[in-house]
Write a protein that holds these residues in place. Structure first.
Motif, mmCIF file in Angstrom:
data_model
loop_
_atom_site.group_PDB
_atom_site.id
_atom_site.type_symbol
_atom_site.label_atom_id
_atom_site.label_comp_id
_atom_site.label_asym_id
_atom_site.label_seq_id
_atom_site.Cartn_x
_atom_site.Cartn_y
_atom_site.Cartn_z
ATOM 1 N N MET A 30 0.824 -1.203 0.000
ATOM 2 C CA MET A 30 0.000 0.000 0.000
ATOM 3 C C MET A 30 0.864 1.262 0.000
ATOM 4 S SD MET A 30 -3.201 -0.657 -0.173
ATOM 5 C CE MET A 30 -4.700 -1.397 0.469
ATOM 6 N N ALA A 31 1.957 1.234 0.747
ATOM 7 C CA ALA A 31 2.827 2.403 0.836
ATOM 8 C C ALA A 31 3.470 2.730 -0.505
ATOM 9 C CB ALA A 31 3.898 2.181 1.895
ATOM 10 N N ALA A 32 3.627 1.735 -1.363
ATOM 11 C CA ALA A 32 4.291 1.924 -2.649
ATOM 12 C C ALA A 32 3.352 2.434 -3.740
ATOM 13 C CB ALA A 32 4.942 0.613 -3.098
ATOM 14 N N THR A 33 2.089 2.651 -3.428
ATOM 15 C CA THR A 33 1.136 3.141 -4.420
ATOM 16 C C THR A 33 1.135 4.665 -4.463
ATOM 17 O OG1 THR A 33 -0.764 3.320 -2.917
ATOM 18 C CG2 THR A 33 -0.334 1.156 -3.909
ATOM 19 N N ARG A 34 0.403 5.196 -5.453
ATOM 20 C CA ARG A 34 0.276 6.647 -5.597
ATOM 21 C C ARG A 34 -0.947 7.192 -4.871
ATOM 22 N NH1 ARG A 34 -0.835 7.396 -11.272
ATOM 23 N NH2 ARG A 34 -1.468 5.209 -11.229
ATOM 24 N N ALA A 35 -1.501 6.420 -3.960
ATOM 25 C CA ALA A 35 -2.677 6.879 -3.226
ATOM 26 C C ALA A 35 -2.396 8.186 -2.500
ATOM 27 C CB ALA A 35 -3.125 5.822 -2.220
ATOM 28 N N THR A 36 -3.433 8.994 -2.358
ATOM 29 C CA THR A 36 -3.283 10.295 -1.712
ATOM 30 C C THR A 36 -2.985 10.170 -0.226
ATOM 31 O OG1 THR A 36 -4.793 11.278 -3.305
ATOM 32 C CG2 THR A 36 -4.454 12.480 -1.240
ATOM 33 N N ARG A 37 -3.625 9.197 0.434
ATOM 34 C CA ARG A 37 -3.445 9.017 1.876
ATOM 35 C C ARG A 37 -3.528 7.540 2.192
ATOM 36 N NH1 ARG A 37 -6.831 12.308 6.453
ATOM 37 N NH2 ARG A 37 -8.611 11.275 5.465
ATOM 38 N N ARG A 38 -2.792 7.135 3.240
ATOM 39 C CA ARG A 38 -2.741 5.732 3.652
ATOM 40 C C ARG A 38 -3.135 5.646 5.121
ATOM 41 N NH1 ARG A 38 0.939 7.600 0.480
ATOM 42 N NH2 ARG A 38 1.457 6.508 -1.467
ATOM 43 N N THR A 39 -4.087 4.767 5.415
ATOM 44 C CA THR A 39 -4.632 4.685 6.772
ATOM 45 C C THR A 39 -4.662 3.237 7.229
ATOM 46 O OG1 THR A 39 -6.010 6.645 6.454
ATOM 47 C CG2 THR A 39 -6.648 5.155 8.223
ATOM 48 N N LEU A 40 -4.211 2.996 8.441
ATOM 49 C CA LEU A 40 -4.337 1.700 9.089
ATOM 50 C C LEU A 40 -5.468 1.794 10.100
ATOM 51 C CD1 LEU A 40 -3.402 -1.177 9.798
ATOM 52 C CD2 LEU A 40 -1.700 -0.148 11.338
ATOM 53 N N VAL A 41 -6.523 1.018 9.874
ATOM 54 C CA VAL A 41 -7.668 0.974 10.783
ATOM 55 C C VAL A 41 -7.398 -0.191 11.737
ATOM 56 C CG1 VAL A 41 -10.184 0.921 10.960
ATOM 57 C CG2 VAL A 41 -9.094 1.813 8.883
ATOM 58 N N LEU A 42 -6.966 0.119 12.943
ATOM 59 C CA LEU A 42 -6.317 -0.867 13.799
ATOM 60 C C LEU A 42 -7.132 -1.195 15.038
ATOM 61 C CD1 LEU A 42 -3.646 -2.483 14.197
ATOM 62 C CD2 LEU A 42 -2.798 -0.506 15.492
ATOM 63 N N SER A 43 -7.174 -2.493 15.351
ATOM 64 C CA SER A 43 -7.657 -2.962 16.643
ATOM 65 C C SER A 43 -6.431 -3.375 17.449
ATOM 66 C CB SER A 43 -8.607 -4.151 16.476
ATOM 67 O OG SER A 43 -8.935 -4.713 17.727
ATOM 68 N N GLY A 44 -6.145 -2.643 18.523
ATOM 69 C CA GLY A 44 -4.942 -2.914 19.298
ATOM 70 C C GLY A 44 -3.943 -1.773 19.180
ATOM 71 N N MET A 45 -2.734 -2.045 19.610
ATOM 72 C CA MET A 45 -1.693 -1.019 19.634
ATOM 73 C C MET A 45 -0.714 -1.221 18.483
ATOM 74 S SD MET A 45 -2.465 0.923 22.126
ATOM 75 C CE MET A 45 -0.942 1.859 22.276
ATOM 76 N N PRO A 46 -0.220 -0.127 17.900
ATOM 77 C CA PRO A 46 0.823 -0.261 16.887
ATOM 78 C C PRO A 46 2.120 -0.747 17.499
ATOM 79 C CG PRO A 46 0.487 2.041 17.446
ATOM 80 C CD PRO A 46 -0.588 1.281 18.155
ATOM 81 N N GLY A 47 2.952 -1.370 16.671
ATOM 82 C CA GLY A 47 4.228 -1.879 17.148
ATOM 83 C C GLY A 47 5.341 -1.543 16.178
ATOM 84 N N VAL A 88 4.653 0.364 9.204
ATOM 85 C CA VAL A 88 5.370 0.929 8.065
ATOM 86 C C VAL A 88 5.166 2.450 8.060
ATOM 87 C CG1 VAL A 88 5.449 0.993 5.533
ATOM 88 C CG2 VAL A 88 5.183 -1.195 6.740
ATOM 89 N N PRO A 89 6.210 3.236 7.838
ATOM 90 C CA PRO A 89 6.055 4.696 7.819
ATOM 91 C C PRO A 89 5.059 5.152 6.753
ATOM 92 C CG PRO A 89 8.375 4.093 7.915
ATOM 93 C CD PRO A 89 7.622 2.825 7.664
ATOM 94 N N GLY A 90 4.403 6.271 7.055
ATOM 95 C CA GLY A 90 3.511 6.873 6.075
ATOM 96 C C GLY A 90 2.043 6.596 6.298
ATOM 97 N N PHE A 91 1.714 5.860 7.361
ATOM 98 C CA PHE A 91 0.317 5.536 7.645
ATOM 99 C C PHE A 91 -0.176 6.331 8.846
ATOM 100 C CE2 PHE A 91 1.364 2.029 4.990
ATOM 101 C CZ PHE A 91 0.173 1.596 4.438
ATOM 102 N N ARG A 92 -1.338 6.931 8.718
ATOM 103 C CA ARG A 92 -2.025 7.425 9.905
ATOM 104 C C ARG A 92 -2.793 6.246 10.496
ATOM 105 N NH1 ARG A 92 -7.855 9.841 9.372
ATOM 106 N NH2 ARG A 92 -8.650 8.739 7.555
ATOM 107 N N ILE A 93 -3.042 6.284 11.779
ATOM 108 C CA ILE A 93 -3.724 5.191 12.463
ATOM 109 C C ILE A 93 -5.075 5.676 12.964
ATOM 110 C CG2 ILE A 93 -3.657 3.587 14.406
ATOM 111 C CD1 ILE A 93 -0.658 3.584 14.201
ATOM 112 N N VAL A 94 -6.113 4.903 12.635
ATOM 113 C CA VAL A 94 -7.464 5.149 13.116
ATOM 114 C C VAL A 94 -7.895 3.929 13.916
ATOM 115 C CG1 VAL A 94 -9.873 5.473 12.442
ATOM 116 C CG2 VAL A 94 -8.067 6.692 11.220
ATOM 117 N N GLU A 95 -8.403 4.138 15.099
ATOM 118 C CA GLU A 95 -8.859 3.022 15.936
ATOM 119 C C GLU A 95 -10.169 2.461 15.395
ATOM 120 O OE1 GLU A 95 -10.022 2.112 20.628
ATOM 121 O OE2 GLU A 95 -9.453 4.121 19.967
ATOM 122 N N GLN A 96 -10.268 1.141 15.362
ATOM 123 C CA GLN A 96 -11.521 0.512 14.936
ATOM 124 C C GLN A 96 -12.636 0.835 15.923
ATOM 125 O OE1 GLN A 96 -11.367 -3.662 13.954
ATOM 126 N NE2 GLN A 96 -9.358 -3.479 12.973
#
Length: 218
Positions: free
Chosen positions: A50-67, A71-79
């Motif tokens: 996903m990070a390698a695409t030309r998408a305007t924004r990249r979002t990880l919709v996450l259940s739990g904590m990041p570790g 991967v750099p470049g993602f904003r995190i949204v809690e499920q």
């Protein structure tokens, strides 16, 4: 590539890869710790693609904590939400425009494939895209505009999920285009098959690290 993906957001919906929390259907033959390692590798491969695409924004919709796997470049949204249908509806409502969502079960994804999916979503007279999975579910869904009615009440994690999802979009009058069918990773035989399809991924290396006589990889 000749298409455009301007203004399209990519979403990955996932659980933090902790032992006993993810990919428990890989056990046996894997241990809970091994299953978590395989899940982490699958998530990392997905995020990298996903990070390698030309998408305007990249979002990880996450259940739990990041570790450290993030991967750099993602904003995190809690499920948010009780069932998966509610969590999917919320994920799209957290976007600003057209968006394509995938899970963490298809580590064979590549940036060029995702780009083609994004371009399909941006094509004229297309409101949605849907990527069927071999088991009757779906691996990707894209919407030009968020609408919780697309998901709420649709049965998830069943052999009829993709068909039910397509029917719901048709009922709402959405013009939907199918994406390529992929195999997602639910059980160990799926993991072995996907590892053979994408042998140079982190996922494939994690699966090979779990090889043992009782783990049938053929």
């Amino acid at each position: 590539m000749t298409g455009t993906v301007d203004g399209v957001e990519v979403l990955v919906i996932a659980k933090s890869p902790a032992p006993g929390r993810v990919k428990t259907r890989l056990c046996p033959p894997l241990t809970l710790r091994e299953a978590a390692a395989v899940a982490e590798a699958s998530l990392v491969d997905t995020l990298r693609a996903m990070a390698a695409t030309r998408a305007t924004r990249r979002t990880l919709v996450l259940s739990g904590m990041p570790g450290p796997w993030l991967v750099p470049g993602f904003r995190i949204v809690e499920q948010r939400g009780a069932g998966l249908d509610e969590r999917l509806a919320w994920a799209f409502q957290a976007t600003d425009g057209p968006a394509l969502l995938v899970g963490m079960d298809t580590p064979q994804l590549t940036a060029p494939l995702i780009e083609r999916c994004l371009e399909a979503l941006q094509a004229p007279d297309v409101d949605a895209v849907l990527g069927p999975a071999e088991d009757g579910g779906w691996w990707a869904i894209g919407l030009r505009r968020a609408d919780p009615r697309v998901f709420l009440g649709v049965p998830m994690s069943s052999p009829d999920t993709c068909a039910a999802q397509r029917e719901r979009m048709g009922t709402l009058g959405l013009r939907c285009v199918d994406l390529p069918t992929l195999r997602d990773v639910d059980r160990f035989e799926d993991a072995a098959a996907v590892a053979r399809l994408a042998p140079y991924t982190s996922f494939a290396r994690a699966v090979r690290a779990c090889e043992r006589p009782s783990a049938v990889l053929a």
